[in-house]
Design an enzyme around this catalytic site. Structure first.
Site, short mmCIF file in Angstrom:
data_model
loop_
_atom_site.label_atom_id
_atom_site.label_comp_id
_atom_site.label_asym_id
_atom_site.label_seq_id
_atom_site.Cartn_x
_atom_site.Cartn_y
_atom_site.Cartn_z
N GLY A 1 0.48 -1.17 -0.28
CA GLY A 1 -0.47 0.57 -0.04
C GLY A 1 0.62 1.00 0.05
O GLY A 1 0.48 2.03 0.36
N GLY B 1 -0.12 5.11 -1.35
CA GLY B 1 -0.93 5.73 -0.73
C GLY B 1 -0.99 7.41 -0.28
O GLY B 1 0.28 7.31 0.08
N GLN B 2 -1.18 7.01 1.40
CA GLN B 2 -1.37 9.11 1.81
C GLN B 2 -0.25 8.12 3.08
O GLN B 2 0.59 9.51 2.90
CB GLN B 2 -2.81 9.17 2.53
CG GLN B 2 -2.49 10.71 2.82
CD GLN B 2 -3.85 10.93 4.15
OE1 GLN B 2 -3.85 10.26 4.70
NE2 GLN B 2 -3.04 12.81 4.78
N ASP C 1 2.08 -1.99 -4.60
CA ASP C 1 1.25 -1.24 -4.37
C ASP C 1 -0.12 -1.79 -5.87
O ASP C 1 0.62 -2.96 -6.38
CB ASP C 1 0.48 0.41 -4.06
CG ASP C 1 -0.46 0.68 -3.90
OD1 ASP C 1 -1.62 0.34 -4.71
OD2 ASP C 1 -0.87 1.65 -2.90
N ARG D 1 -1.85 -0.37 -7.23
CA ARG D 1 -1.58 0.97 -8.72
C ARG D 1 -0.14 1.07 -8.86
O ARG D 1 0.53 1.03 -8.66
CB ARG D 1 -2.86 2.10 -8.22
CG ARG D 1 -3.04 2.78 -7.03
CD ARG D 1 -3.20 3.89 -6.33
NE ARG D 1 -3.26 4.10 -5.14
CZ ARG D 1 -3.52 5.73 -4.61
NH1 ARG D 1 -3.50 6.45 -5.33
NH2 ARG D 1 -4.00 5.78 -3.25
N ASP E 1 -1.13 -7.62 -5.12
CA ASP E 1 -2.60 -7.09 -5.00
C ASP E 1 -2.23 -7.77 -3.62
O ASP E 1 -1.92 -9.56 -3.35
CB ASP E 1 -3.48 -7.99 -5.60
CG ASP E 1 -4.82 -8.52 -5.39
OD1 ASP E 1 -4.59 -7.62 -4.28
OD2 ASP E 1 -5.42 -8.46 -6.13
N TYR F 1 -15.36 -0.39 9.26
CA TYR F 1 -13.42 0.46 8.98
C TYR F 1 -13.49 -0.29 10.26
O TYR F 1 -12.68 -0.50 11.18
CB TYR F 1 -13.76 1.21 8.66
CG TYR F 1 -12.13 2.24 8.89
CD1 TYR F 1 -11.23 1.90 7.99
CD2 TYR F 1 -12.15 3.15 9.78
CE1 TYR F 1 -9.75 2.33 7.90
CE2 TYR F 1 -10.71 3.97 10.43
CZ TYR F 1 -9.65 3.04 8.56
OH TYR F 1 -8.32 3.43 9.07
N LYS G 1 -10.81 -2.67 12.31
CA LYS G 1 -9.56 -2.41 12.71
C LYS G 1 -9.57 -3.11 14.07
O LYS G 1 -9.29 -3.95 15.15
CB LYS G 1 -9.44 -0.58 13.17
CG LYS G 1 -9.37 -0.23 11.50
CD LYS G 1 -8.19 -1.08 11.28
CE LYS G 1 -7.43 0.91 10.20
NZ LYS G 1 -6.38 -0.48 9.43
P1 NAD Z 1 -4.59 4.48 1.65
O1 NAD Z 1 -6.39 4.91 1.02
O2 NAD Z 1 -3.68 6.25 0.90
O3 NAD Z 1 -3.77 3.96 0.35
C1 NAD Z 1 -3.96 2.91 0.26
C2 NAD Z 1 -3.17 1.64 -0.65
O4 NAD Z 1 -3.41 1.01 -0.71
C3 NAD Z 1 -3.37 2.72 -2.03
O5 NAD Z 1 -2.40 3.17 -2.19
C4 NAD Z 1 -4.38 1.36 -2.61
O6 NAD Z 1 -4.15 1.64 -3.75
C5 NAD Z 1 -3.49 0.28 -1.73
N1 NAD Z 1 -4.06 -0.52 -1.82
C6 NAD Z 1 -5.96 -1.04 -1.86
N2 NAD Z 1 -5.57 -2.12 -1.91
C7 NAD Z 1 -4.64 -2.86 -2.40
C8 NAD Z 1 -4.61 -4.24 -2.20
N3 NAD Z 1 -5.19 -4.89 -2.73
N4 NAD Z 1 -3.95 -4.86 -2.71
C9 NAD Z 1 -1.55 -3.75 -2.74
N5 NAD Z 1 -2.36 -1.66 -2.60
C10 NAD Z 1 -3.66 -2.29 -2.56
O7 NAD Z 1 -4.71 4.93 2.81
P2 NAD Z 1 -4.05 5.52 4.13
O8 NAD Z 1 -4.54 6.63 4.58
O9 NAD Z 1 -1.96 5.49 3.53
O10 NAD Z 1 -3.97 4.16 4.94
C11 NAD Z 1 -3.08 3.17 5.30
C12 NAD Z 1 -3.34 2.95 6.65
O11 NAD Z 1 -3.27 3.48 7.38
C13 NAD Z 1 -4.34 2.19 7.01
O12 NAD Z 1 -4.37 0.55 7.15
C14 NAD Z 1 -5.79 2.56 7.11
O13 NAD Z 1 -6.83 1.91 7.43
C15 NAD Z 1 -4.56 3.41 8.86
N6 NAD Z 1 -5.04 4.83 8.97
C16 NAD Z 1 -4.87 6.07 8.17
C17 NAD Z 1 -5.58 7.18 8.54
C18 NAD Z 1 -5.06 8.52 7.53
O14 NAD Z 1 -5.93 9.68 8.66
N7 NAD Z 1 -5.08 8.71 6.83
C19 NAD Z 1 -6.16 7.61 10.06
C20 NAD Z 1 -5.90 5.95 11.12
C21 NAD Z 1 -5.70 4.60 10.19
N1 SER Z 2 -8.32 8.86 8.71
C1 SER Z 2 -9.02 8.17 8.74
C2 SER Z 2 -10.57 8.02 8.47
O1 SER Z 2 -11.49 9.00 8.38
C3 SER Z 2 -9.23 7.39 10.63
O2 SER Z 2 -9.27 6.39 10.36
O3 SER Z 2 -11.25 6.91 8.42
#
Ligand code: NAD
Ligand code: SER
Length: 313
Positions: free
Chosen positions: A10, A13-14, A36, A38, A54, A144, A148
Site C-alpha cells: 500500500g 497511499g497517503q 501497491d 496501483r 495485490d 472500518y 480495525k
Molecule cells: P490510502 O487509501 O491512502 O492507501 C492505501 C493504499 O493501499 C492505496 O495506495 C491502495 O492502492 C492500496 N491498496 C488497496 N488495495 C490493495 C490491494 N488489494 N493490494 C495492494 N495494495 C492495495 O490509505 P492510508 O491513508 O495511507 O492508510 C494506510 C493505513 O493507515 C490503513 O490501514 C488505514 O486504515 C490506516 N489509517 C489511516 C489514517 C489516515 O488518516 N490516513 C488514519 C488512521 C488509520
Molecule cells: N482518517 C481515517 C478515516 O477517517 C481514520 O482512520 O477513515
C-alpha cells in the site's frame, strides 16, 4: 547479523508514500521494496524497488516475501471509513484478509516484524469523548472500525500464540501534502488547505463544532518508525497503541488558516460522514505510548497549518 529487507504494502497511499521515503532514507533505498495495486507514485519513482502486488493474492505475496528475503512488512492497504460505509463487504474482506495473509506468512517465514495500523475508528459512541484512554469500552459502529477492532485482536493473538512481533498504532486523522488521503472522514482537514489555496474558500462536510483527533504526517511517520525500533521488552500493548497529536474542529482550523489568508471563508454542508465523526472520540490519551516507547508529538494546529500552507503550491 540479519540483513533487513522491508516490504511496504500500500506504498502509494497517503501514508505509504511518505513512510516508504522515510524508511529508504533511514535504511537505504534498496532495502525497502515498495508495493501497491496501483501505478507507482511519481514521488517514489527512481528511489528504490517497486512491485505491483495485490495483497489479497496470498500465493503471490508468499512468493514475493521468500524471493525478496523480506524480514519486515508494513501493511498499509485498507479501505478507510467513508469509502467503507459505501461498500461494507469490500472493506471487511480487504481489511481482514490482507492482515491475515500477512500474519500467516510472517508466522511461517523469516519475517521478524510486522507493522499494521489501527485507527481512532475502533472507538464508538460509548467510548469516552475526551482523552479517550488506551483501555476502555470499544463498540465501533462503522465497518472500518469493526475491521480495525477485529484486526487489533488478530495482532494480539498472533503475538501471544505464535510469537509474531506485530506492532500497531491507532492513528488519528492524518494531515499531509505529499499524497492525497484515500476516503476517510478526517479528509476534510487536508481538503481545506487545497481549496483555501485554489479557491479561497471551502465547503466542509462536517459541522463546524466537530472535534476530532488529528496528527501531522511527519509526526505519524516518526511515531511509526519509533514504535518499530522500540525494544520488544518495553512494549506492553499488543493490540494497538493510542497516540495523540492535536484535536480541533473545522471552525478552529478555519480560524487558523485565516491568520495566514485573511479572505479565506468556510461554509458547512454536513453529509453521511457527520455521524461517523460523531461516533469517534474528540481527543486521545496516549500516556501508555509515552511511557512504553517515549512517544511525543511535535506539531500542534498552528505549526501544522503554517507548514501545510507553505508546502501546498
Ligand atoms: P490510502 O487509501 O491512502 O492507501 C492505501 C493504499 O493501499 C492505496 O495506495 C491502495 O492502492 C492500496 N491498496 C488497496 N488495495 C490493495 C490491494 N488489494 N493490494 C495492494 N495494495 C492495495 O490509505 P492510508 O491513508 O495511507 O492508510 C494506510 C493505513 O493507515 C490503513 O490501514 C488505514 O486504515 C490506516 N489509517 C489511516 C489514517 C489516515 O488518516 N490516513 C488514519 C488512521 C488509520
Ligand atoms: N482518517 C481515517 C478515516 O477517517 C481514520 O482512520 O477513515
Amino acid at each position: 547479523m540479519i540483513k533487513e529487507r522491508i516490504l511496504v504494502i500500500g506504498a502509494c497511499g497517503q501514508i505509504g508514500v511518505e513512510l516508504t521515503l522515510a524508511l529508504r532514507k533511514k535504511y537505504g533505498n534498496d532495502t525497502v521494496v515498495a508495493s501497491d495495486l496501483r501505478e507507482e507514485n511519481p514521488l517514489l519513482r527512481g528511489t528504490g524497488p517497486y512491485v505491483t502486488l495485490d495483497v489479497m493474492n496470498k500465493e503471490m505475496l508468499h512468493v514475493m516475501v521468500i524471493r525478496q528475503n523480506i524480514t519486515q512488512i508494513y501493511l498499509l492497504a485498507a479501505i478507510l471509513s467513508a469509502t467503507g460505509e459505501k461498500n461494507p463487504n469490500l472493506a471487511w474482506s480487504l481489511n481482514m484478509e490482507s492482515l491475515l495473509n500477512v500474519l500467516e506468512i510472517a508466522r511461517d517465514e523469516n519475517v521478524q516484524k510486522v507493522f499494521w495500523p489501527s485507527s481512532i475508528a475502533v472507538f464508538g459512541p460509548s467510548s469516552p469523548k475526551v482523552n479517550c484512554p488506551q483501555q476502555t469500552i470499544i463498540e465501533p459502529v462503522t465497518v472500518y472500525g469493526i475491521s480495525k477492532y477485529a484486526g487489533e485482536f488478530w495482532c494480539n493473538y498472533y503475538h501471544h500464540r505464535y510469537g509474531v512481533d506485530v506492532r500497531s498504532i491507532r492513528y488519528p486523522g492524518l494531515i499531509s501534502y505529499k499524497s492525497q488521503p484515500g476516503g476517510g472522514t478526517t479528509d476534510y482537514a487536508v481538503e481545506i488547505f487545497y481549496d483555501a489555496k485554489e479557491k479561497g474558500s471551502y465547503e466542509c462536510f462536517l459541522k463546524e463544532d466537530t472535534y476530532l483527533p488529528m496528527m501531522y504526517m511527519p509526526d505519524a511517520i516518526r511515531a511509526t518508525i519509533e514504535l518499530m525500533e522500540a525494544p520488544a521488552e518495553n512494549l506492553t500493548v499488543h493490540t494497538s497503541y493510542n497516540v495523540h497529536g492535536m484535536s480541533f474542529s473545522p471552525k478552529e482550523i478555519s480560524v487558523e488558516i485565516r491568520k495566514h489568508m485573511e479572505d479565506f471563508t468556510i461554509t458547512y454542508n454536513p453529509d453521511y460522514r457527520q455521524p461517523i465523526a460523531e461516533s469517534w472520540p474528540q481527543s486521545i490519551d496516549d500516556s501508555t505510548a509515552r511511557r512504553d516507547w517515549g512517544w511525543k508529538p511535535e506539531y500542534d494546529l498552528a505549526g501544522m497549518t503554517e507548514d501545510m500552507l507553505k508546502n501546498i503550491k
